[in-house]
Scaffold this active site. Structure first.
Site, PDB file in Angstrom:
ATOM      1  N   GLU A 283      40.811  38.264  30.708  1.00 53.24           N
ATOM      2  CA  GLU A 283      39.572  38.593  30.864  1.00 53.24           C
ATOM      3  C   GLU A 283      40.560  40.089  32.572  1.00 53.24           C
ATOM      4  O   GLU A 283      41.306  39.423  33.923  1.00 53.24           O
ATOM      5  CB  GLU A 283      38.988  37.411  31.917  1.00 53.24           C
ATOM      6  CG  GLU A 283      38.112  37.909  32.834  1.00 53.24           C
ATOM      7  CD  GLU A 283      37.236  36.807  33.851  1.00 53.24           C
ATOM      8  OE1 GLU A 283      36.994  35.117  32.741  1.00 53.24           O
ATOM      9  OE2 GLU A 283      36.743  36.492  34.201  1.00 53.24           O
TER      10      GLU A 283
ATOM     11  N   GLU B  81      33.430  41.868  41.574  1.00 49.61           N
ATOM     12  CA  GLU B  81      33.258  40.453  41.805  1.00 49.61           C
ATOM     13  C   GLU B  81      33.736  39.948  43.334  1.00 49.61           C
ATOM     14  O   GLU B  81      34.857  40.534  44.328  1.00 49.61           O
ATOM     15  CB  GLU B  81      33.975  39.491  40.874  1.00 49.61           C
ATOM     16  CG  GLU B  81      33.765  38.219  40.475  1.00 49.61           C
ATOM     17  CD  GLU B  81      35.058  37.157  39.710  1.00 49.61           C
ATOM     18  OE1 GLU B  81      36.126  38.007  39.995  1.00 49.61           O
ATOM     19  OE2 GLU B  81      34.685  36.183  39.234  1.00 49.61           O
TER      20      GLU B  81
END
Ligand SMILES: *[C@@H]1O[C@H](CO)[C@@H](O)[C@H](O)[C@H]1NC(C)=O
Ligand SMILES: *[C@@H]1O[C@H](CO)[C@@H](O)[C@H](O)[C@H]1NC(C)=O
Length: 333
Positions: free
Chosen positions: A142, A147
């Site tokens: 990932e 974020e």
């Protein structure tokens, strides 16, 4: 053809030397060919709405395409793609309505360039992300590009893998991307730039993020719109060798990128609370004073999430020129 045949006949030692050279050559591919372009002409044909329960246990209800359209949570706007959340309903029982979109196609290697005009702004309880991931998490990896949670001012760039991937050269603390044994923590961390996330990003009209992914390195670049997006990107011929320092770089021994990162879909979402924003609620000096729990705050303050939207001008995916025919390939024939 004869070049290839002669390579096969080389002694083992020499082949290794040539292979290392070939790898070095591939470390910084500078010629890229457009593979897919997602924008206001096709975005909702090529990205799917995920409407299952949030895998990160958020206080969110991800809605399907029809619901997103009819409630105005997603659509084309300002020549871009708007992905928002419900900022009207008080105390939605199943969580605040939002969207999570994933590309139908998946990618290994290449250059993913996203021109973003607006990201979800700072809000207690929110957890927006622009990221990529592969099947059988965490075994295909990932890559979290944008974020952060609550009132954070900088993006955190994080990689998650199965155990056994620690880069010897990375922009952070040389962490184990499989930490703490299941990949849930990963490696990476907050960047030192307040223009690349939330309010700081939105104040300057956003900018462009680029993920460069090769066998040798994973690098993330950020270009604020206010100080200029590289001409090669604007002209559609991106050349990372012109770009200067990345915002984050992961390379060096200790992680076999090709064994740990593959077949990634690209995702945009905004969730609430859950495994990050909710988990750190009590430790947040500002948010924790507003409500005893993250869920209570998110449920009872809908208008706080009016700014929790993405406005995406485009996402373009490029592949390395010659990637399918390169020297490196000749060794596994
Ligand atoms: C919903 O879909 C219709 C038909 O495609 C479109 O005209 C409309 O703009 C969409 N609504 C939003 C919020 O984008
Ligand atoms: C965010 O970026 C600013 C500006 O470079 C820096 O001072 C601050 O330490 C960064 N925040 C974190 C959590 O690293």
């Amino acid at each position: 053809m004869s070049f290839r045949k002669s390579l096969v006949r080389l002694s083992g030692v020499l082949s290794v030397a040539v292979a290392v050279q070939a790898q070095k050559h591939y470390a910084t591919p500078n010629t890229y060919i457009i593979q897919d372009s997602y924008d206001a002409s096709n975005f909702f044909d090529e990205f799917e709405f995920f409407n299952g329960p949030d895998p990160t246990a958020g206080f969110v209800q991800y809605v399907d395409a029809v619901t997103a359209n009819s409630t105005g949570l997603a659509g084309y706007a300002n020549n871009g793609v708007y992905l928002g959340v419900d900022y009207q309903t008080t105390n939605p029982p199943a969580g605040r309505a939002s969207v999570r979109l994933t590309t139908k196609k998946s990618y290994t290697h290449g250059l993913i360039i996203a021109d973003i005009a607006h990201q979800p702004g700072p809000a207690c309880g929110s957890w927006p992300a622009f990221w990529t991931f592969g099947p059988s998490w965490p075994h295909s990896g990932e890559i979290d590009i944008i974020e952060g949670v609550n009132l954070q001012t900088n993006t955190s760039i994080t990689l998650h893998t199965a155990p056994g991937c620690s880069f010897s050269e990375d922009s952070f603390s040389h962490g184990d991307c499989g930490a703490p044994g299941d990949g849930t923590m990963g490696c990476g961390g907050p960047t030192h730039n307040t223009q690349n996330f939330g309010a700081g990003f939105n104040e300057i009209g956003g900018g462009v993020y680029a993920l460069q992914w090769t066998s040798d390195a994973i690098r993330i670049f950020f270009f604020p719109r206010s100080s200029g997006i590289p001409t090669d990107i604007e002209e559609g011929n991106p050349n990372p060798s012109n770009w200067g320092m990345p915002a984050a770089s992961f390379s060096g021994g200790g992680c076999n990128i090709d064994a740990n990162f593959m077949n990634h879909n690209i995702v945009f979402d905004t969730t609430f609370c859950g495994q990050w924003a909710g988990r750190v609620w009590g430790a947040d000096p500002v948010c924790s004073t507003k409500a005893p729990t993250c869920e209570e705050y998110v449920g009872s303050n809908p208008t706080d999430f009016q700014d929790s939207y993405w406005l995406i001008n485009y996402v373009k995916v490029f592949r390395e020129a010659g990637a399918k025919r390169g020297i490196a390939k000749r060794f596994d024939a």
